[in-house]
Write an enzyme that holds these catalytic residues in place. Sequence first.
Site, PDB file in Angstrom:
ATOM      1  N   LYS A 100       0.851  -1.194   0.000  1.00  0.00           N
ATOM      2  CA  LYS A 100       0.000   0.000   0.000  1.00  0.00           C
ATOM      3  C   LYS A 100       0.888   1.247   0.000  1.00  0.00           C
ATOM      4  CE  LYS A 100      -4.313   1.190   2.347  1.00  0.00           C
ATOM      5  NZ  LYS A 100      -5.041   1.035   3.609  1.00  0.00           N
TER       6      LYS A 100
HETATM    7  C1  E4P Z   1      -8.298   1.687   3.945  1.00  0.00           C
HETATM    8  O1  E4P Z   1      -7.513   1.315   3.142  1.00  0.00           O
HETATM    9  C2  E4P Z   1      -8.184   2.988   4.636  1.00  0.00           C
HETATM   10  O2  E4P Z   1      -6.983   3.068   5.301  1.00  0.00           O
HETATM   11  C3  E4P Z   1      -9.358   3.144   5.549  1.00  0.00           C
HETATM   12  O3  E4P Z   1     -10.523   2.709   4.904  1.00  0.00           O
HETATM   13  C4  E4P Z   1      -9.521   4.524   6.136  1.00  0.00           C
HETATM   14  O4  E4P Z   1     -10.747   4.568   6.834  1.00  0.00           O
HETATM   15  P1  E4P Z   1     -11.121   5.700   7.913  1.00  0.00           P
HETATM   16  O5  E4P Z   1     -11.342   6.965   7.177  1.00  0.00           O
HETATM   17  O6  E4P Z   1     -12.356   5.194   8.571  1.00  0.00           O
HETATM   18  O7  E4P Z   1      -9.938   5.791   8.834  1.00  0.00           O
END
Ligand code: E4P
Length: 219
Positions: free
Chosen positions: A87
């Site tokens: 990622k």
């Molecule tokens: C996923 O890849 C993201 O890091 C995540 O969905 C972020 O979500 P949040 O805005 O609830 O922290």
Amino acid sequence: MKFFIDTANLDEIREAYDLGVLDGVTTNPSLMAKEGISGDANVRAHYKAICDIVDDKVSAEVISTDFEGMIREGKELAKIDDKIVVKIPMIRDGVKAIKYFHSEGIRTNCTLVFSAGQAILAAKAGASYLSPFIGRLDDISYDGLELIEQIVHIYQTYGFATEVLAASVRHTMHLIKCAELGADVVTCPLKVITGLLKHPLTDSGLATFLADHAKAAGK
Ligand code: E4P
């Protein structure tokens, strides 16, 4: 449509996997910190533990923000297990790193995406997944779902292979709308996945069926 769970909590990952509908897991540094995971060895061991639960696709995020650091870290993460997707944040060096990993056959998930322009850049660089954060856009009075619609349209128009992975999903309507709009994947907390089960007519209908069955059987 694929379901990923957005957590680093092993019990929640097991519960979603046991339901039989889980296609993968996304994590981020905040989710790892929430589970108290820190230090390179512990982080690697935790990613391995997640990979051992699910069948495929575990997003593991780099911490570095420079090209060389992201490449070094991403390669180490990819070595943990074949299921790992590296990622990478949507920043200048991140785009370069995505391009590099694409040429090396290492899957990437481009994260922290908030605009269609960023989505085009990531697809051109060869990202396997693109994570637009819909909940965080909603939080600042922009329409996160409108962004999903725009990106799906652009990717379909040009035949980009990058999969749209709707992230920062906060509730069941987000998930259902993403399905309507043609998002390839949704990543969300366990409560959003299990929330799909709920309907009062299912509960009352089942109670009636069971009561009628018991009455007919003379119980
Ligand atoms: C996923 O890849 C993201 O890091 C995540 O969905 C972020 O979500 P949040 O805005 O609830 O922290």
